[in-house]
Design a protein around this motif. Structure first.
Motif, short mmCIF file in Angstrom:
data_model
loop_
_atom_site.label_atom_id
_atom_site.label_comp_id
_atom_site.label_asym_id
_atom_site.label_seq_id
_atom_site.Cartn_x
_atom_site.Cartn_y
_atom_site.Cartn_z
N GLN A 182 0.82 -1.20 0.00
CA GLN A 182 0.00 0.00 0.00
C GLN A 182 0.86 1.25 0.00
OE1 GLN A 182 -2.57 0.44 3.41
NE2 GLN A 182 -4.05 1.66 2.26
N GLN A 183 1.92 1.27 0.81
CA GLN A 183 2.81 2.42 0.85
C GLN A 183 3.52 2.62 -0.48
OE1 GLN A 183 5.39 2.63 4.47
NE2 GLN A 183 4.15 0.90 5.16
N ALA A 184 3.70 1.54 -1.24
CA ALA A 184 4.34 1.63 -2.55
C ALA A 184 3.39 2.12 -3.63
CB ALA A 184 4.91 0.27 -2.95
N GLY A 185 2.14 2.36 -3.27
CA GLY A 185 1.18 2.88 -4.23
C GLY A 185 0.33 1.82 -4.91
N ILE A 186 0.42 0.57 -4.43
CA ILE A 186 -0.41 -0.50 -5.00
C ILE A 186 -1.85 -0.30 -4.57
CG2 ILE A 186 -0.79 -3.00 -5.03
CD1 ILE A 186 1.70 -2.01 -6.57
N GLN A 187 -2.79 -0.48 -5.50
CA GLN A 187 -4.19 -0.22 -5.24
C GLN A 187 -5.00 -1.47 -4.91
OE1 GLN A 187 -4.17 1.45 -9.19
NE2 GLN A 187 -5.02 3.37 -8.43
N ALA A 188 -4.58 -2.61 -5.44
CA ALA A 188 -5.33 -3.85 -5.24
C ALA A 188 -4.36 -5.01 -5.15
CB ALA A 188 -6.32 -4.08 -6.38
N VAL A 189 -4.72 -6.02 -4.37
CA VAL A 189 -3.89 -7.20 -4.19
C VAL A 189 -4.75 -8.44 -4.39
CG1 VAL A 189 -2.57 -8.59 -2.54
CG2 VAL A 189 -2.23 -6.12 -2.64
N VAL A 190 -4.24 -9.35 -5.21
CA VAL A 190 -4.87 -10.66 -5.40
C VAL A 190 -4.10 -11.66 -4.54
CG1 VAL A 190 -5.45 -12.48 -7.05
CG2 VAL A 190 -5.55 -10.06 -7.75
N LEU A 191 -4.76 -12.22 -3.54
CA LEU A 191 -4.15 -13.23 -2.67
C LEU A 191 -4.43 -14.59 -3.28
CD1 LEU A 191 -5.34 -11.64 0.68
CD2 LEU A 191 -3.03 -11.61 -0.22
N SER A 192 -3.38 -15.24 -3.72
CA SER A 192 -3.54 -16.46 -4.53
C SER A 192 -2.94 -17.67 -3.83
CB SER A 192 -2.86 -16.28 -5.89
OG SER A 192 -2.87 -17.49 -6.61
N LYS A 193 -3.74 -18.73 -3.71
CA LYS A 193 -3.28 -20.00 -3.18
C LYS A 193 -2.85 -20.95 -4.30
CE LYS A 193 -6.31 -19.70 0.84
NZ LYS A 193 -7.43 -20.34 1.58
N LEU A 194 -2.88 -20.48 -5.53
CA LEU A 194 -2.52 -21.34 -6.66
C LEU A 194 -1.02 -21.63 -6.66
CD1 LEU A 194 -4.56 -19.62 -9.53
CD2 LEU A 194 -5.15 -21.73 -8.31
N ALA A 195 -0.67 -22.86 -6.90
CA ALA A 195 0.73 -23.21 -7.12
C ALA A 195 1.07 -22.89 -8.57
CB ALA A 195 0.95 -24.69 -6.83
N THR A 196 2.05 -22.02 -8.77
CA THR A 196 2.39 -21.59 -10.13
C THR A 196 3.88 -21.80 -10.37
OG1 THR A 196 2.90 -19.30 -9.54
CG2 THR A 196 0.58 -19.84 -9.97
N GLN A 210 8.88 -12.97 1.37
CA GLN A 210 7.70 -12.15 1.09
C GLN A 210 7.78 -11.81 -0.39
OE1 GLN A 210 7.66 -8.66 3.59
NE2 GLN A 210 6.38 -9.65 5.12
N ALA A 211 6.85 -12.32 -1.17
CA ALA A 211 6.99 -12.22 -2.63
C ALA A 211 5.71 -11.68 -3.24
CB ALA A 211 7.32 -13.59 -3.22
N ALA A 212 5.89 -11.00 -4.36
CA ALA A 212 4.74 -10.48 -5.10
C ALA A 212 5.13 -10.24 -6.54
CB ALA A 212 4.25 -9.17 -4.48
N THR A 213 4.18 -10.47 -7.42
CA THR A 213 4.27 -10.01 -8.80
C THR A 213 3.51 -8.70 -8.89
OG1 THR A 213 4.38 -12.28 -9.65
CG2 THR A 213 3.74 -10.55 -11.20
N LEU A 214 4.21 -7.63 -9.19
CA LEU A 214 3.61 -6.30 -9.24
C LEU A 214 3.32 -5.91 -10.68
CD1 LEU A 214 4.78 -6.39 -6.38
CD2 LEU A 214 5.49 -4.02 -6.67
N GLU A 215 2.11 -5.42 -10.92
CA GLU A 215 1.72 -4.89 -12.23
C GLU A 215 1.61 -3.38 -12.09
OE1 GLU A 215 1.54 -6.76 -14.83
OE2 GLU A 215 1.42 -8.79 -13.97
N LEU A 216 2.46 -2.66 -12.81
CA LEU A 216 2.63 -1.22 -12.61
C LEU A 216 2.15 -0.44 -13.82
CD1 LEU A 216 6.17 -1.50 -11.00
CD2 LEU A 216 3.99 -1.28 -9.80
#
Length: 336
Positions: A182-196, A210-216
């Motif tokens: 949120q502090q980085a300016g992200i507006q929405a988060v998809v919490l995914s339990k999918l193994a990818t 702590q990992a995330a794929t960010l779409e900017l």
């Protein structure tokens, strides 16, 4: 000094290393892989350019490396800067033979030899080496992308989460991670339990990062990026690297929108077709029973009262994800 030019083969390793400042212990592990030791207790992997047509985050990381070299910023934490796919970046295309962001967690060993398989192996080894060097540190990996279409929430993240039985133990860590996003300016988060087999998921599942794929925002050619649109995110990354409190400079953020994955649709036939416009924005909403996609012998429809579409792409390879749908995430304990 240009991290991008070295990554793209426009500078030799010797030329690039000669331009790095002597006061910093930068190590160039490979084209597009730059290591900077730090004090801890956090170790950061910051990657971009896993898809070669997603240029803005590459420019952000290049600028941060330049500022470090100019002594404009002084990093505290160990960092691994990665520009993921040099050949695709050079050719300004998403990938050459296959999607690099589906070849991690060792999956590169299961496909035919190609540029992406070789690159995935190298990147996996680089991340392994980095996290082993800093095994006692808190680990973080943000893999920065741009979406190929518009989005109702232009800056969003996909965050892997533990299965339900383990959720209680990771709530505090997840809440901290969401606050950072949120502090980085992200507006929405998809919490995914999918193994990818994505790059960020590999760091999460293999090293507990702590990992995330960010779409900017939307993917644009190099010259079409307005980097002022990414200044706030760049400033936040700098504050993260230097362990300084981020100054929002008056910018306010509404509460993060949290979503869960409702359905994952895999393209199994060549005639897989979306039932809506190809340029439909991410997070567009559909009602229960509405047709989303179809292929020979199967229709895909909305199951819940409402579902939002994410990453629709009928042109993916067979066996690849062609569409996700989302529903709001309601576990208040995770966020509050």
């Amino acid at each position: 000094m240009s991290f991008i030019e070295f990554t793209l083969g426009k500078l030799t390793k010797a030329e690039f290393v000669a331009q790095l400042p002597k006061h910093l212990a930068f190590e160039c592990w490979a084209p597009g892989v730059l290591y900077l030791p730090g004090e801890g207790p956090v170790s950061l992997v910051l990657s971009a350019g896993i898809h070669g047509n997603e240029t803005a985050p590459v420019l952000v990381l290049d600028e941060i490396v330049k500022q470090i070299c100019r002594r404009q910023i002084v990093p505290k934490y160990a960092c691994l800067f990665i520009l993921g796919h040099p050949q695709a970046l050079l050719e300004a295309r998403r990938y050459c033979d296959t999607n690099l962001n589906r070849l991690f967690c060792g999956y590169h060993q299961k496909v035919k030899p190609c540029i992406e398989a070789n690159r995935a192996a190298l990147l996996e080894q680089s991340v392994k080496r980095f996290f082993q060097l800093h095994d006692t540190h808190k680990k973080q990996h943000w893999d920065c992308h741009c979406a190929i279409r518009d989005a109702i929430y232009p800056r969003f993240a996909v965050v892997p989460v533990a299965q339900e039985q383990d959720m209680h133990h990771c709530q505090r860590s997840m809440a901290s991670h969401l606050s950072m996003l949120q502090q980085a300016g992200i507006q929405a988060v998809v919490l995914s339990k999918l193994a990818t087999h994505t790059f960020s998921y590999a760091s999460y599942i293999q090293y507990g990062a702590q990992a995330a794929t960010l779409e900017l925002g939307k993917a644009l050619p190099w010259a079409q990026n307005n980097m002022l649109d990414h200044q706030y995110f760049q400033d936040y990354l700098i504050s993260l690297i230097t362990s300084n409190t981020h100054d929002a400079r008056g910018e306010t953020h509404s509460r993060l929108r949290l979503f869960s994955v409702a359905q994952q649709m895999i393209k199994s036939r060549d005639d897989f077709t979306l039932a809506f416009a190809a340029d439909m924005a991410n997070f567009s909403c559909f009602g229960q029973g509405e047709l989303l996609a179809y292929e020979t012998g199967r229709e895909y429809r909305v199951k819940e009262k409402q579902e939002m579409v994410l990453f629709p792409n009928a042109k993916v390879e067979r066996g690849a994800r062609a569409l996700l749908t989302l529903t709001p995430y309601h576990d208040k304990g995770l966020y509050d």
